[in-house]
Design a protein around this motif. Sequence first.
Motif, PDB file in Angstrom:
ATOM      1  N   SER A  43       3.591   8.233   2.093  1.00 57.90           N
ATOM      2  CA  SER A  43       3.956   8.460   3.610  1.00 57.90           C
ATOM      3  C   SER A  43       5.577   8.865   3.491  1.00 57.90           C
ATOM      4  O   SER A  43       5.840   9.929   4.210  1.00 57.90           O
ATOM      5  CB  SER A  43       4.104   7.154   4.533  1.00 57.90           C
ATOM      6  OG  SER A  43       4.294   7.289   5.718  1.00 57.90           O
ATOM      7  N   LEU A 113       5.554   4.849  12.666  1.00 59.69           N
ATOM      8  CA  LEU A 113       4.625   5.843  11.820  1.00 59.69           C
ATOM      9  C   LEU A 113       4.233   4.660  10.719  1.00 59.69           C
ATOM     10  O   LEU A 113       4.902   3.757  10.157  1.00 59.69           O
ATOM     11  CB  LEU A 113       5.118   6.700  10.799  1.00 59.69           C
ATOM     12  CG  LEU A 113       4.200   7.799  10.097  1.00 59.69           C
ATOM     13  CD1 LEU A 113       3.350   8.363  10.846  1.00 59.69           C
ATOM     14  CD2 LEU A 113       5.216   8.532   8.889  1.00 59.69           C
ATOM     15  N   ASP A 114       2.753   4.420  10.655  1.00 64.30           N
ATOM     16  CA  ASP A 114       2.207   3.476   9.667  1.00 64.30           C
ATOM     17  C   ASP A 114       2.577   3.621   8.369  1.00 64.30           C
ATOM     18  O   ASP A 114       2.820   5.001   8.036  1.00 64.30           O
ATOM     19  CB  ASP A 114       0.690   3.614  10.103  1.00 64.30           C
ATOM     20  CG  ASP A 114       0.189   2.719  11.282  1.00 64.30           C
ATOM     21  OD1 ASP A 114       1.070   2.155  11.780  1.00 64.30           O
ATOM     22  OD2 ASP A 114      -0.954   2.752  11.701  1.00 64.30           O
ATOM     23  N   ASP A 115       2.649   2.658   7.448  1.00 64.43           N
ATOM     24  CA  ASP A 115       2.929   2.981   5.987  1.00 64.43           C
ATOM     25  C   ASP A 115       2.062   3.769   5.342  1.00 64.43           C
ATOM     26  O   ASP A 115       2.300   4.020   4.017  1.00 64.43           O
ATOM     27  CB  ASP A 115       3.514   1.594   5.316  1.00 64.43           C
ATOM     28  CG  ASP A 115       2.260   0.595   5.379  1.00 64.43           C
ATOM     29  OD1 ASP A 115       1.149   0.956   5.978  1.00 64.43           O
ATOM     30  OD2 ASP A 115       2.909  -0.552   4.997  1.00 64.43           O
ATOM     31  N   ASP A 116       0.666   3.928   5.810  1.00 65.79           N
ATOM     32  CA  ASP A 116      -0.454   4.543   5.152  1.00 65.79           C
ATOM     33  C   ASP A 116      -0.751   5.855   5.722  1.00 65.79           C
ATOM     34  O   ASP A 116      -1.847   6.369   5.818  1.00 65.79           O
ATOM     35  CB  ASP A 116      -1.534   3.598   4.867  1.00 65.79           C
ATOM     36  CG  ASP A 116      -2.236   3.279   6.309  1.00 65.79           C
ATOM     37  OD1 ASP A 116      -1.414   3.391   7.324  1.00 65.79           O
ATOM     38  OD2 ASP A 116      -3.292   2.758   6.521  1.00 65.79           O
ATOM     39  N   ALA A 117       0.160   6.306   6.717  1.00 66.63           N
ATOM     40  CA  ALA A 117       0.192   7.419   7.595  1.00 66.63           C
ATOM     41  C   ALA A 117       0.641   8.597   6.946  1.00 66.63           C
ATOM     42  O   ALA A 117       1.627   8.614   6.275  1.00 66.63           O
ATOM     43  CB  ALA A 117       0.249   7.387   8.952  1.00 66.63           C
ATOM     44  N   ALA A 119       1.930  12.387   7.711  1.00 63.74           N
ATOM     45  CA  ALA A 119       2.296  13.220   9.046  1.00 63.74           C
ATOM     46  C   ALA A 119       2.233  14.873   8.494  1.00 63.74           C
ATOM     47  O   ALA A 119       2.726  15.040   7.519  1.00 63.74           O
ATOM     48  CB  ALA A 119       4.055  13.078   9.368  1.00 63.74           C
ATOM     49  N   TRP A 123       5.055  17.625  12.504  1.00 61.61           N
ATOM     50  CA  TRP A 123       4.497  16.683  13.299  1.00 61.61           C
ATOM     51  C   TRP A 123       5.924  16.014  14.071  1.00 61.61           C
ATOM     52  O   TRP A 123       5.818  15.977  15.386  1.00 61.61           O
ATOM     53  CB  TRP A 123       4.123  15.148  12.229  1.00 61.61           C
ATOM     54  CG  TRP A 123       4.014  14.019  12.973  1.00 61.61           C
ATOM     55  CD1 TRP A 123       3.122  13.658  13.873  1.00 61.61           C
ATOM     56  CD2 TRP A 123       4.773  12.899  13.119  1.00 61.61           C
ATOM     57  NE1 TRP A 123       3.295  12.484  14.413  1.00 61.61           N
ATOM     58  CE2 TRP A 123       4.403  11.855  13.897  1.00 61.61           C
ATOM     59  CE3 TRP A 123       6.150  12.560  12.168  1.00 61.61           C
ATOM     60  CZ2 TRP A 123       4.958  10.714  14.006  1.00 61.61           C
ATOM     61  CZ3 TRP A 123       6.415  11.295  12.260  1.00 61.61           C
ATOM     62  CH2 TRP A 123       6.146  10.370  13.182  1.00 61.61           C
TER      63      TRP A 123
END
Length: 134
Positions: A43, A113-117, A119, A123
Amino acid sequence: MKQPTRRRAARRPASVTSAPATSGPAATVAICTYDRYDMLARSVARLQQQSLPADRFEILVVDNTPDPARSAEAAGAYAGIDNLRWMHADKPGLSNARNVASAEARAPIIVYLDDDAFAAPDWLERMLAAYEVL
């Protein structure tokens, strides 16, 4: 005789651009994590590829991992990223981690932002365009 009512012109909200661009980051990207360092690395790597210059945003990682020593060890992997700050939050829970991020953010706009997303490269630039801060 009844007086005609006057309609007021709609007010535009104050622009977020009141501070000069050089005064600090325009946005804080807050990533709250809990012992998911492998996903977090990917990420953060994607955030480093943003089309927005790195001095226009900060990355704030709030780690809820219960082991402060492990958190400090994980933070060491990011020591070379100038616009990244790492915080360990003792109190568990996503809500608490987001509150910590909100209190510690250096920018007027906070984006979570999620830790597994992952961008997209533009973005953050598109997010800020909505606030007219570019």
